[in-house]
Enzyme design. Structure first.
Site, PDB file in Angstrom:
ATOM      1  N   LYS A  23       3.404   7.011 -11.384  1.00  0.00           N
ATOM      2  CA  LYS A  23       3.094   6.323 -10.120  1.00  0.00           C
ATOM      3  C   LYS A  23       1.941   5.351 -10.335  1.00  0.00           C
ATOM      4  O   LYS A  23       0.982   5.668 -11.065  1.00  0.00           O
ATOM      5  CB  LYS A  23       2.727   7.394  -9.078  1.00  0.00           C
ATOM      6  CG  LYS A  23       2.545   6.886  -7.659  1.00  0.00           C
ATOM      7  CD  LYS A  23       2.300   8.078  -6.728  1.00  0.00           C
ATOM      8  CE  LYS A  23       2.121   7.666  -5.276  1.00  0.00           C
ATOM      9  NZ  LYS A  23       1.927   8.837  -4.386  1.00  0.00           N
TER      10      LYS A  23
ATOM     11  N   SER B 228       4.864   8.883  -0.390  1.00  0.00           N
ATOM     12  CA  SER B 228       4.590   7.602  -1.010  1.00  0.00           C
ATOM     13  C   SER B 228       5.063   7.485  -2.461  1.00  0.00           C
ATOM     14  O   SER B 228       5.120   6.384  -2.998  1.00  0.00           O
ATOM     15  CB  SER B 228       3.086   7.337  -0.965  1.00  0.00           C
ATOM     16  OG  SER B 228       2.397   8.303  -1.723  1.00  0.00           O
TER      17      SER B 228
ATOM     18  N   SER C  30       3.548  13.507  -0.403  1.00  0.00           N
ATOM     19  CA  SER C  30       4.078  12.342  -1.123  1.00  0.00           C
ATOM     20  C   SER C  30       4.867  12.635  -2.396  1.00  0.00           C
ATOM     21  O   SER C  30       5.466  11.722  -2.954  1.00  0.00           O
ATOM     22  CB  SER C  30       2.951  11.385  -1.465  1.00  0.00           C
ATOM     23  OG  SER C  30       2.706  10.564  -0.358  1.00  0.00           O
TER      24      SER C  30
HETATM   25  N1  GLN Z   1       2.787  10.484   4.530  1.00  0.00           N
HETATM   26  C1  GLN Z   1       1.480  11.024   4.375  1.00  0.00           C
HETATM   27  C2  GLN Z   1       0.450   9.982   4.684  1.00  0.00           C
HETATM   28  O1  GLN Z   1       0.823   8.863   4.871  1.00  0.00           O
HETATM   29  C3  GLN Z   1       1.284  11.603   2.996  1.00  0.00           C
HETATM   30  C4  GLN Z   1       1.044  10.592   1.964  1.00  0.00           C
HETATM   31  C5  GLN Z   1       0.672  11.204   0.640  1.00  0.00           C
HETATM   32  O2  GLN Z   1       0.899  12.378   0.403  1.00  0.00           O
HETATM   33  N2  GLN Z   1       0.060  10.399  -0.201  1.00  0.00           N
HETATM   34  O3  GLN Z   1      -0.709  10.256   4.751  1.00  0.00           O
END
Ligand code: GLN
Length: 488
Positions: free
Chosen positions: A84, A164, A188
């Site tokens: 990532k 994400s 994410s």
């Molecule tokens: N969807 C969650 C957020 O936007 C989790 C994102 C993540 O785990 N980086 O905060």
């Protein structure tokens, strides 16, 4: 479009098979990289990668040929992976999906990725993500959205891979990498794994060093892995976990080597299902996953126990206060002074900061910086931030109580299958609500794994989450492996 999605020959169909085939001399590392590189090329329309590093992987593969012949082959010798793009990689563009870092080439390597290269893994490329990992669809990336490859195969061209870590999940699902590294602040890794039909796990908070991983919300951020099977994920986590003096929140592993855990008999008898949240979040898809979970648990010979966790539902609003507060502070460092984007024209220093940040951050990052700054401001701190921390403690305690009655817990990874492109951008709040099953796990710092167990009406995958007490990551993978066998 569907013909663009790379199929993999049986011997490359999991990271475990790639690793074992290389070790036994049945696979040639150069040919392995060539195959994945071909699929990366064929699937460029998926937009899973921000940066491809195939040449670097090829050079590494050539060096691995010799090592694999001798006795000095390391645990991931010659195994290509995707990472990532919020992990800093020395000499390789690292953007966090943001315009503000569009040109940032780190001079140092994150601890997690250093461990991978030291173990012999090869970098195929850096994967797409929501800007600074803020989002659930990979659409907030400055580099455009990633498309869900499973949807493409079904003729559905308008689905997100989740987020994400959507690029990482899509890369694995589309046969572009046998495994990938992601980060999980509130789901994410687990949610995109669910949307793309792969396995994804975040370990206990602290087991992977956060050093060199671009911070979103430091008290929740944790690195983890995605692969085709539970064993794939265990293999990657075994390499990246470990205490690191550069991250004071990192800790030594309190559990078995995860791959060994798959072969070790473990006391796992009772599996918890939290009742209130099941009732409150009873979407058709979630109910499908709960029911499948119950059937699968029976097959493993374990017993289901219903537990009461009345405050679990408050984890979501509290998460969004804490995560955004921490984000507003972490993102203060992007000011155009030392690295990244800087506005071209400005009058003085303050004007330079303002223009740089106004141009460099996308809409979602700005929204979060503003909300987080508000929640932390003098008049509101007690009402929001402090309250959210109290809720966090209650949620963690409810998990602790539940784990007195059961060894592990199950929940769906998400209330639905893959979201449609564009929907969450129109209605961000709806997108936040979709994290209801994943964020409690981060709030309590627990290990969580998502495993594909069912399909929605469109045929899109749905993941089941296996959650354990802190430092019982070994039990999580051992039980998930049993569920995987029950599915086969
Ligand atoms: N969807 C969650 C957020 O936007 C989790 C994102 C993540 O785990 N980086 O905060």
């Amino acid at each position: 479009m569907a013909e663009n999605i790379g199929e993999l020959p049986e011997e490359l169909s999991s990271l475990t098979k790639v690793r074992d085939g290389l070790r036994k001399g049945e696979l040639n590392p150069v040919e392995v990289v060539e195959t994945f590189a071909r699929n990366m090329e064929a699937g460029r329309n998926i937009n899973a990668f921000i940066t491809e590093t195939i040449e670097r992987a090829m050079d590494g593969a050539k060096a691995a040929v010799e090592r694999l012949k001798g006795d000095d082959a390391r645990p991931l010798e010659g195994v290509p992976i995707a990472v990532k793009d919020n992990f800093c990689t020395r000499g390789v563009l690292s953007t966090a999906g943001s315009k503000i870092l569009y040109n940032f080439v780190p001079t140092y390597e994150s601890t997690v990725t250093s461990k991978l290269w030291e173990a012999g893994a090869l970098l195929l490329g850096k994967t797409n993500l929501d800007e600074f990992a803020m989002g659930s669809t990979t659409e907030t990336s400055h580099f455009g959205p990633t498309i869900n490859p499973v949807g493409l195969k079904l003729g559905l061209e308008n689905l997100t891979p989740g987020g994400s870590s959507g690029g990482s999940a899509a890369a694995v699902a589309a046969g572009m990498a046998p495994g990938a590294i992601g980060s999980d602040t509130g789901g994410s890794i687990r949610q995109p794994a669910s949307f793309c039909g792969v396995v994804g796990m975040k370990p206990t908070y602290g087991l992977c060093s956060r050093w060199g991983m671009m911070a979103y919300a430091s008290s929740l951020d944790q690195a983890g892995a995605l692969g085709h099977t539970v064993r794939d994920v265990a293999i990657l986590l075994d390499v990246i976990m470990g205490e690191d003096e550069k991250d004071t929140t990192s800790c030594p592993r309190g559990c078995l080597n995860l791959e060994d855990a798959l072969e070790t008999p473990m006391e796992i008898e009772r599996i918890a299902i939290p009742k209130e949240i099941r009732q409150a979040e009873a979407t058709e898809e979630a109910e499908l996953v709960w029911q499948r979970a119950e059937e699968l648990v029976k097959e493993t010979g374990c017993e289901i126990v219903e537990v009461s966790m009345p405050h679990l539902k408050y984890a979501l609003p509290a998460y969004y206060i804490i995560a955004l507060s921490e984000a507003s502070s972490n993102l203060a460092r992007y000011d155009g002074v030392r690295y990244g984007h800087r506005a071209e024209e400005y009058e003085d220093l303050i004007d330079m900061y303002e223009k740089t940040r106004a141009e460099g951050f996308g809409l979602e990052a700005k929204r979060r910086i503003m909300m987080g700054t508000h929640a932390l401001s003098a008049g509101y701190y007690d009402a929001y931030y402090k309250k959210a921390q109290q809720v966090r403690a209650i949620v963690a305690d409810e998990f602790a109580q539940a784990f007195k009655q059961a060894d592990l817990m199950l929940m769906p990874a998400a209330p639905a299958g893959a979201y449609e492109l564009g929907k969450s951008l129109d209605d961000p709040l709806q997108m936040y609500l979709g994290d209801v099953f994943t964020v409690p796990v981060n709030m309590a710092g627990l290990p969580g794994l998502s495993l594909p167990v069912a399909k929605d009406a469109r045929g899109m995958p749905l993941g089941l989450q296996v959650i354990g007490p802190r430092f019982f990551d070994d039990k999580v993978v051992a039980f998930a492996d049993k569920l995987e066998q029950a599915l086969a």
